[in-house]
Design a protein around this motif. Structure first.
Motif, PDB file in Angstrom:
ATOM      1  N   SER A  57      31.020 -10.871 -18.550  1.00  0.00           N
ATOM      2  CA  SER A  57      31.465 -10.427 -16.875  1.00  0.00           C
ATOM      3  C   SER A  57      30.975 -11.433 -16.480  1.00  0.00           C
ATOM      4  O   SER A  57      30.914 -12.396 -16.859  1.00  0.00           O
ATOM      5  N   VAL A  58      31.405 -11.373 -14.944  1.00  0.00           N
ATOM      6  CA  VAL A  58      31.024 -12.414 -14.141  1.00  0.00           C
ATOM      7  C   VAL A  58      30.329 -12.339 -12.801  1.00  0.00           C
ATOM      8  O   VAL A  58      29.731 -11.114 -12.360  1.00  0.00           O
ATOM      9  N   GLU A  59      29.044 -12.803 -13.275  1.00  0.00           N
ATOM     10  CA  GLU A  59      27.899 -12.419 -11.808  1.00  0.00           C
ATOM     11  C   GLU A  59      27.609 -14.006 -11.167  1.00  0.00           C
ATOM     12  O   GLU A  59      27.598 -14.864 -11.687  1.00  0.00           O
ATOM     13  N   ASN A  60      27.842 -13.352  -9.877  1.00  0.00           N
ATOM     14  CA  ASN A  60      27.240 -14.280  -8.819  1.00  0.00           C
ATOM     15  C   ASN A  60      27.990 -16.147  -8.792  1.00  0.00           C
ATOM     16  O   ASN A  60      27.762 -16.928  -9.713  1.00  0.00           O
ATOM     17  N   GLY A  61      29.496 -15.518  -9.736  1.00  0.00           N
ATOM     18  CA  GLY A  61      30.296 -16.355  -9.807  1.00  0.00           C
ATOM     19  C   GLY A  61      30.708 -17.564 -11.527  1.00  0.00           C
ATOM     20  O   GLY A  61      31.129 -18.456 -11.325  1.00  0.00           O
ATOM     21  N   MET A  62      29.492 -16.764 -12.147  1.00  0.00           N
ATOM     22  CA  MET A  62      29.319 -17.862 -13.388  1.00  0.00           C
ATOM     23  C   MET A  62      29.481 -16.503 -14.806  1.00  0.00           C
ATOM     24  O   MET A  62      29.902 -15.110 -14.270  1.00  0.00           O
ATOM     25  N   LEU A  63      29.499 -17.302 -15.264  1.00  0.00           N
ATOM     26  CA  LEU A  63      30.461 -15.862 -16.790  1.00  0.00           C
ATOM     27  C   LEU A  63      29.488 -15.930 -16.937  1.00  0.00           C
ATOM     28  O   LEU A  63      28.404 -16.611 -17.550  1.00  0.00           O
ATOM     29  N   CYS A  64      29.026 -14.767 -18.073  1.00  0.00           N
ATOM     30  CA  CYS A  64      28.282 -14.273 -18.127  1.00  0.00           C
ATOM     31  C   CYS A  64      27.906 -13.757 -19.355  1.00  0.00           C
ATOM     32  O   CYS A  64      28.969 -12.739 -19.375  1.00  0.00           O
ATOM     33  N   GLN A  65      27.220 -13.110 -20.318  1.00  0.00           N
ATOM     34  CA  GLN A  65      26.738 -12.054 -21.544  1.00  0.00           C
ATOM     35  C   GLN A  65      26.560 -11.055 -20.597  1.00  0.00           C
ATOM     36  O   GLN A  65      26.193 -10.855 -19.318  1.00  0.00           O
ATOM     37  N   MET A  66      27.386  -9.799 -21.261  1.00  0.00           N
ATOM     38  CA  MET A  66      27.316  -8.184 -21.193  1.00  0.00           C
ATOM     39  C   MET A  66      25.317  -8.147 -21.747  1.00  0.00           C
ATOM     40  O   MET A  66      24.932  -8.850 -22.297  1.00  0.00           O
ATOM     41  N   LYS A 118      31.793 -20.819 -24.766  1.00  0.00           N
ATOM     42  CA  LYS A 118      31.085 -21.271 -25.578  1.00  0.00           C
ATOM     43  C   LYS A 118      29.440 -21.741 -25.707  1.00  0.00           C
ATOM     44  O   LYS A 118      28.428 -21.704 -26.684  1.00  0.00           O
ATOM     45  N   GLU A 119      29.763 -21.999 -24.474  1.00  0.00           N
ATOM     46  CA  GLU A 119      27.731 -21.778 -23.876  1.00  0.00           C
ATOM     47  C   GLU A 119      27.110 -20.694 -23.846  1.00  0.00           C
ATOM     48  O   GLU A 119      25.973 -20.548 -24.952  1.00  0.00           O
ATOM     49  N   LEU A 120      27.827 -19.604 -23.647  1.00  0.00           N
ATOM     50  CA  LEU A 120      27.572 -17.939 -23.314  1.00  0.00           C
ATOM     51  C   LEU A 120      26.506 -17.722 -25.496  1.00  0.00           C
ATOM     52  O   LEU A 120      26.198 -17.659 -25.376  1.00  0.00           O
ATOM     53  N   TYR A 121      28.028 -18.367 -26.162  1.00  0.00           N
ATOM     54  CA  TYR A 121      27.890 -18.926 -27.544  1.00  0.00           C
ATOM     55  C   TYR A 121      26.561 -19.372 -27.622  1.00  0.00           C
ATOM     56  O   TYR A 121      25.585 -18.880 -28.895  1.00  0.00           O
ATOM     57  N   ASN A 122      26.258 -19.938 -27.994  1.00  0.00           N
ATOM     58  CA  ASN A 122      25.181 -21.258 -28.085  1.00  0.00           C
ATOM     59  C   ASN A 122      23.465 -20.750 -27.894  1.00  0.00           C
ATOM     60  O   ASN A 122      22.622 -20.989 -28.096  1.00  0.00           O
ATOM     61  N   LYS A 123      24.021 -20.305 -26.695  1.00  0.00           N
ATOM     62  CA  LYS A 123      22.605 -19.699 -25.762  1.00  0.00           C
ATOM     63  C   LYS A 123      21.800 -18.555 -26.880  1.00  0.00           C
ATOM     64  O   LYS A 123      21.160 -18.373 -26.951  1.00  0.00           O
ATOM     65  N   LEU A 124      23.279 -17.741 -27.054  1.00  0.00           N
ATOM     66  CA  LEU A 124      22.656 -16.714 -27.349  1.00  0.00           C
ATOM     67  C   LEU A 124      21.986 -17.022 -29.671  1.00  0.00           C
ATOM     68  O   LEU A 124      21.796 -15.910 -30.024  1.00  0.00           O
TER      69      LEU A 124
END
Length: 251
Positions: free
Chosen positions: A187-196, A239-245
């Motif tokens: 998803s996109v929130e406040n201009g940033m790509l985010c996880q659901m 990649k950053e989302l994946y690494n974070k999760l």
């Protein structure tokens, strides 16, 4: 919003529990095909038709609908579309078919049913509306998809099986344009790509595995059903989302 001459991101507003929101079905076309990816909420066909008309495109040319998964805000107006255009073909992943055609109870509706006695009065109203919406949205799936399958439309559409949000969720990779239609994988929130949100994902381990899978694709633009388009170094953001999760004790 026009992405290019062949891809249009529709912007459909709706109200959810008193809050205004926007969803983004995507229209893909070439000389021989016009494909709608996801079909909005129940009762939204007039808005979908209006958005297509504003793009200067004839709704009557629609010949296929690909459903990324069976959540009600993605399948809600599919039966209305077929009432007007009965020759439109409905396409979905093989693991979503039984939920779309009504053979199985939709996953999140079943979860609510299992906890019906624990639901607040407000959530019981939501449950009843969901149940009625799913009942009215049942349609036959004309073609099922498998992971890695390439569809010969619009310069090539690759099916990317991305379970987690639901068990049969898919993304679509438009190879010629390096565009990912992400459904509810992102998803996109406040201009940033985010996880659901983890609250909306059926299986977080599967979801994280699916994010890892997306890191293998060369993506310049992603179209999210919730939040719209994102094109700021997409590969790095995923990649950053994946690494974070993956470092957050979900695996």
């Amino acid at each position: 919003m026009k992405i290019n001459n062949f891809i249009e991101m529709l912007e459909i507003s709706f109200n959810i529990m008193g809050n205004e929101a926007v969803i983004n079905p995507t229209l893909i076309r070439d000389d021989s095909n016009m494909i709608l990816v996801d079909a909005g909420c129940p009762g939204q066909l007039p808005q979908i038709k209006d958005a297509i008309a504003k793009a200067g495109i004839s709704f009557d040319k629609l010949d296929k609908v690909i459903l990324t998964h069976h959540d009600i805000d993605h399948i809600g107006s599919i039966s209305s579309i077929l009432n007007e255009l009965p020759d439109v073909k409905v396409i979905a992943h093989e693991k979503e078919k039984s939920y779309i055609d009504g053979e199985e109870c939709p996953i999140k509706l079943a979860q609510m049913e299992n906890n019906l006695n624990l639901l607040s009065p407000q959530m019981k109203i939501v449950y009843e509306k969901l149940k009625a919406g799913f009942e009215k949205s049942k349609v036959n799936v004309d073609r099922t998809l498998t992971d890695g399958e390439s569809l010969p439309y619009c310069g090539g559409i690759k099916v990317v099986f991305t379970p987690g949000h639901t068990l049969g969720h898919i993304c679509l990779y438009l190879e010629q344009y390096k565009i990912l239609i992400a459904g509810d994988a992102l998803s996109v929130e406040n201009g940033m790509l985010c996880q659901m949100s983890s609250a909306t994902n059926f299986d977080m381990k599967l979801y994280i595995d699916s994010l890892k899978k997306l890191t293998a694709y060369d993506i310049e633009t992603v179209i999210c059903y919730h939040g719209g388009m994102y094109d700021n170094n997409v590969n790095k953001a995923i990649k950053e989302l994946y690494n974070k999760l993956s470092n957050n004790n979900y695996l």
